[in-house]
Design a protein around this motif. Sequence first.
Motif, PDB file in Angstrom:
ATOM      1  N   ASP A 402       0.864  -1.231  -0.108  1.00 52.43           N
ATOM      2  CA  ASP A 402       0.082   0.105   0.062  1.00 52.43           C
ATOM      3  C   ASP A 402       0.791   1.219  -0.050  1.00 52.43           C
ATOM      4  OD1 ASP A 402       0.804   0.980   2.709  1.00 52.43           O
ATOM      5  OD2 ASP A 402      -0.892  -0.399   3.634  1.00 52.43           O
ATOM      6  N   THR A 403       0.367   2.221  -0.546  1.00 50.73           N
ATOM      7  CA  THR A 403       1.035   3.610  -0.871  1.00 50.73           C
ATOM      8  C   THR A 403       0.137   4.591  -0.275  1.00 50.73           C
ATOM      9  OG1 THR A 403       2.287   2.609  -2.814  1.00 50.73           O
ATOM     10  CG2 THR A 403       2.368   5.101  -2.403  1.00 50.73           C
ATOM     11  N   TYR A 404       0.723   5.632   0.284  1.00 49.23           N
ATOM     12  CA  TYR A 404       0.073   6.880   0.777  1.00 49.23           C
ATOM     13  C   TYR A 404       0.790   7.955   0.477  1.00 49.23           C
ATOM     14  CZ  TYR A 404      -1.322  10.729   3.806  1.00 49.23           C
ATOM     15  OH  TYR A 404      -1.811  12.007   4.302  1.00 49.23           O
ATOM     16  N   GLU A 443      -3.480  10.782  -1.912  1.00 51.50           N
ATOM     17  CA  GLU A 443      -3.896   9.565  -2.630  1.00 51.50           C
ATOM     18  C   GLU A 443      -3.363   8.262  -1.783  1.00 51.50           C
ATOM     19  OE1 GLU A 443      -3.206   9.359  -7.462  1.00 51.50           O
ATOM     20  OE2 GLU A 443      -1.438   8.232  -6.336  1.00 51.50           O
ATOM     21  N   LYS A 444      -4.257   7.634  -1.820  1.00 50.74           N
ATOM     22  CA  LYS A 444      -4.045   6.082  -1.236  1.00 50.74           C
ATOM     23  C   LYS A 444      -4.392   4.884  -2.305  1.00 50.74           C
ATOM     24  CE  LYS A 444      -5.406   7.431   3.345  1.00 50.74           C
ATOM     25  NZ  LYS A 444      -6.168   7.248   4.456  1.00 50.74           N
ATOM     26  N   THR A 445      -3.090   4.079  -2.352  1.00 50.82           N
ATOM     27  CA  THR A 445      -3.454   2.925  -3.423  1.00 50.82           C
ATOM     28  C   THR A 445      -2.981   1.517  -2.737  1.00 50.82           C
ATOM     29  OG1 THR A 445      -1.383   3.044  -4.281  1.00 50.82           O
ATOM     30  CG2 THR A 445      -3.176   4.498  -5.366  1.00 50.82           C
ATOM     31  N   ASN A 446      -3.500   0.676  -3.286  1.00 54.71           N
ATOM     32  CA  ASN A 446      -2.940  -0.674  -2.601  1.00 54.71           C
ATOM     33  C   ASN A 446      -3.005  -1.788  -3.775  1.00 54.71           C
ATOM     34  OD1 ASN A 446      -5.433  -2.145  -2.367  1.00 54.71           O
ATOM     35  ND2 ASN A 446      -5.849  -1.093  -0.463  1.00 54.71           N
ATOM     36  N   LEU A 447      -2.160  -2.734  -3.639  1.00 56.52           N
ATOM     37  CA  LEU A 447      -2.211  -4.032  -4.533  1.00 56.52           C
ATOM     38  C   LEU A 447      -1.802  -5.016  -3.756  1.00 56.52           C
ATOM     39  CD1 LEU A 447      -1.584  -4.717  -7.488  1.00 56.52           C
ATOM     40  CD2 LEU A 447       0.838  -4.480  -7.095  1.00 56.52           C
ATOM     41  N   ILE A 448      -2.879  -5.940  -4.040  1.00 55.66           N
ATOM     42  CA  ILE A 448      -2.538  -7.317  -3.555  1.00 55.66           C
ATOM     43  C   ILE A 448      -2.586  -8.410  -4.714  1.00 55.66           C
ATOM     44  CG2 ILE A 448      -4.113  -8.986  -2.165  1.00 55.66           C
ATOM     45  CD1 ILE A 448      -5.659  -6.912  -0.814  1.00 55.66           C
TER      46      ILE A 448
END
Length: 456
Positions: A402-404, A443-448
């Motif tokens: 995850d990225t903030y 911006e918030k993103t996540n990758l699973i």
Amino acid sequence: MDEVVVVGYGTQRKSDITSSVASVKSEDFVKGTVNDVGQLIQGKVAGLTVSQPSGDPTSGTQIRLRGASTILGTNTNPLVLIDGIPGALNTVAPEDIESIDVLKDGSAAAIYGTRGTNGVILVTTKRASGQYANNVEYKVSFSTQQITNSLDMLSAADYRRQIEAGTRDASLDLGSSTDWLKEITRTPFSQVHNITFRGGNSKTNYIATANYRALQGMFLKSNNNLLTGRVDINHNMLNDKVKVNVGLLSRYGSYITTADGGSFNGYTYRQALIRNPTSPVKDENGDWFEQTGNFNYENPLSRLYESDGENRDQLSRFNTTITYRPIDALKLSALGSYQRYNQTRGYAETKKHISSLRDGRNGYVSNGTRETQERLLELTAQYSKILNNHDFTILGGYSYQDTYYRDYYMTNYDFPTDEFSYHNIGLGNALSEGLATMGGFTEKTNLISFFTRGNY
């Protein structure tokens, strides 16, 4: 053929690789002073284009592995992984790299999903390993640059010959002879210092490095100062069934800015190219010679010296890997990483800057901050077995990232004095008049990911 090559989530013997993987070891890297990791493999991998499109010492190399086209034409950069952790080519110092492996075709990069669309660059840093005595290694390099092929521009004498021939109006001769490209360039001097400490034994060992880079660009007021420190520690326990690796990295950078929110303003170079070679640098009063009636026609030296700015950034990364082998054929691994990036930037234009003389700003200031946090957790299991003439490996894993990201900026103009540069943005009258600007976003993103690979 027994050489070990890094592939996605592991390593393979060169003789067992069926996909297209190019491996470049440290002894084969490009020698000499390089800006970042990308230049170490310039010309070393077939089909890999490495270029530096800008002379700005803060800019990095551009890598193209699969051409320059995408569906939307937006991102053609390959995925860069540093010891398995997503990063950029300037995350670690070039002197700290052990090997670089390039996953070129789809079968090699497929394990990274859509992130591997443009190829994958796997960077392996120098790690603590083996059994050796404590030692210290110091390296230093110095370099300079010069323009070897500049544009063929009109000199002041050429300009006046055209006036004599009647192809230019005589009023365009402003009485001076100025080489504008020479005025905004210099002979740069750059230096790189690197010190490495190694020590330990077969159970516990470490490597610690410190790298300082003071880089100057060809243009005045273009520079980049970077200080990077890294520590890597290995520890083996339970009869070497469990291996723990801990890594710490910290990088501090600062550079002069002549552009709002950027580094060196390339518009200055454009102004030097189009400037009348008979135009003086300063007028009879000692002020910058400007012709404010001409649209986007500015004194390039004024743009440099009547602007003041600096960007400072800090990158910190902590990562740890635990590997457990309950039996020889099975390896269980867990990788965790936390990375944080902070940047503060300030920029100012004086009352003598073209933005005040032509646009009436009467002094301009911009401030901004940027923050990025990235967290990564990866769990993998690999089973490898050789039965008679049958050699097979099965890998499976799970990844969560995850990225903030947060960015904020503010601008103000109409200042009573230039004394405070960008350090007192509240003094500008545009703020009290409701004309100052402010902005920002989060911006918030996540990758699973779930992935698997089989080799037979």
